[in-house]
Design an enzyme around this catalytic site. Structure first.
Site, PDB file in Angstrom:
ATOM      1  CE  LYS A 124      23.836  -7.767   1.134  1.00  0.00           C
ATOM      2  NZ  LYS A 124      23.830  -8.948   1.989  1.00  0.00           N
ATOM      3  CD  GLN A 126      23.510 -12.547   1.843  1.00  0.00           C
ATOM      4  OE1 GLN A 126      24.249 -11.564   1.729  1.00  0.00           O
ATOM      5  NE2 GLN A 126      22.237 -12.426   2.168  1.00  0.00           N
ATOM      6  CG  ASP A 131      26.991  -8.304   7.562  1.00  0.00           C
ATOM      7  OD1 ASP A 131      26.116  -7.573   7.070  1.00  0.00           O
ATOM      8  OD2 ASP A 131      27.277  -9.431   7.139  1.00  0.00           O
TER       9      ASP A 131
HETATM   10  N1  GUN Z   1      21.243 -12.319   5.083  1.00  0.00           N
HETATM   11  C1  GUN Z   1      20.149 -11.513   5.140  1.00  0.00           C
HETATM   12  N2  GUN Z   1      20.479 -10.277   5.536  1.00  0.00           N
HETATM   13  C2  GUN Z   1      21.828 -10.282   5.748  1.00  0.00           C
HETATM   14  C3  GUN Z   1      22.765  -9.295   6.165  1.00  0.00           C
HETATM   15  O1  GUN Z   1      22.425  -8.131   6.449  1.00  0.00           O
HETATM   16  N3  GUN Z   1      24.059  -9.687   6.234  1.00  0.00           N
HETATM   17  C4  GUN Z   1      24.450 -10.960   5.963  1.00  0.00           C
HETATM   18  N4  GUN Z   1      25.746 -11.263   6.080  1.00  0.00           N
HETATM   19  N5  GUN Z   1      23.608 -11.910   5.574  1.00  0.00           N
HETATM   20  C5  GUN Z   1      22.294 -11.560   5.459  1.00  0.00           C
END
Ligand code: GUN
Length: 299
Positions: free
Chosen positions: A52, A96, A119
């Site tokens: 990311k 996350q 998100d």
């Molecule tokens: N952990 C796995 N996928 C995601 C996601 O799309 N967003 C977040 N915040 N954590 C994750």
């Protein structure tokens, strides 16, 4: 024989258009910023977060990583989120998941400012999605809609079946398909005669988390099949929730794993960050006689 939907190519195209818009904002002295909060030492999370960050920087955005130890208290994490809510250089906040067990994920998601929730997990954004208001939409579901649209087939009036009812994928993607005027069924592990239900679908979205779960008898001839899975098969090889070889002749379009849904998720995160930044910049600068804010609003 199915046509393969190239998620990598589509993700690249969308990222290029995001990058272009970001560079326009940067020229005006307004760089969009994304903060990612990583708690603990989960290796899979660390890899996701690294990707990311890399992609955020490639798009010309400010990228901030906040790493906190596994033992951090819930109060400390909530304070960190609040600091980011107040930080004018940050327009998107992503914590996350999963978080350590002693921290309530719900409380942390609730603490993220609604307008920085890239998100799309905040209950207010979830509610907006449900009632069809413009909002920040979860990244994987938003990417799935782009993948379906890239086939050139219209969604309106089609039968769509989503297998999986998670808050991150199944439920939001069903809402988005409904907004596109599909007739939507959400199927799940308790659905009776799943192959019969699935094989009514013109658009089949599979998010079960079970390797090669969907076989040919789940698929209507010519259907669009979107595979959200990221699993390992009996030989430890990466595969999806759809048995790709088995389904390939039957489907009209299919996403591969890897190279389908996966690449779209981070791209949609960048798109959400850009959207959030444009909104925040306009709101914060519209009170004065500000040419820039007007230009952004009118763009
Ligand atoms: N952990 C796995 N996928 C995601 C996601 O799309 N967003 C977040 N915040 N954590 C994750």
């Amino acid at each position: 024989m199915a046509q393969v939907i190239d998620g990598k190519k589509l993700a690249k195209e969308i990222q290029e258009s995001v990058t272009k818009e970001v560079s326009e904002l940067v020229k005006k002295g307004k760089q969009p910023g994304l903060a990612v909060v990583l708690v603990g030492d989960n290796q899979a999370s660390r890899t996701y977060v690294r990707n990311k960050q890399k992609r955020t920087e490639e798009a010309g955005m400010k990228s901030v990583l906040i790493e906190l130890p596994e033992e951090v208290s819930e109060a400390e994490l909530l304070q960190q989120v609040e600091d980011l809510n107040q930080d004018d250089s940050i327009h998107g906040i992503l914590v996350q998941l999963p978080l350590p067990k002693h921290i309530s994920e719900d409380k942390v998601i609730d603490a993220i400012s609604q307008e920085k929730d890239v998100d799309g997990f905040h209950p207010l954004n979830v509610g907006n999605l449900f009632i069809g208001k413009e909002t920040l939409v979860p990244c994987t579901p938003a990417g799935i809609i782009e993948l379906i649209k890239s086939t050139g087939e219209s969604i309106e009036g089609k039968r769509a079946v989503v297998i999986g009812r998670s808050n991150i994928v199944g439920k939001p993607v069903a809402q988005l398909l409904l907004q596109e005027n599909a007739t939507v069924t959400i199927a799940h592990s308790r659905t009776k005669d799943l192959p019969a239900v699935a094989s009514e679908a013109d658009i089949l979205v599979v998010a079960t988390g079970r390797a090669k779960f969907v076989k040919k008898n789940f698929v209507k001839p010519g259907a669009i099949v979107i595979d959200v899975g990221m699993d390992r098969d009996e030989n430890n090889k990466l595969c999806g929730d759809v048995d790709y070889e088995d389904v390939f002749e039957q489907a009209g379009f299919i996403t591969p794993v890897p190279g389908g849904v996966g690449p779209m998720t981070i791209t949609m995160l960048l798109k959400n960050t850009l959207t959030a930044a444009k909104k925040i910049i306009c709101q914060t600068r519209l009170d004065g006689s500000d040419d820039f804010a007007r230009k952004v609003l009118n763009s």
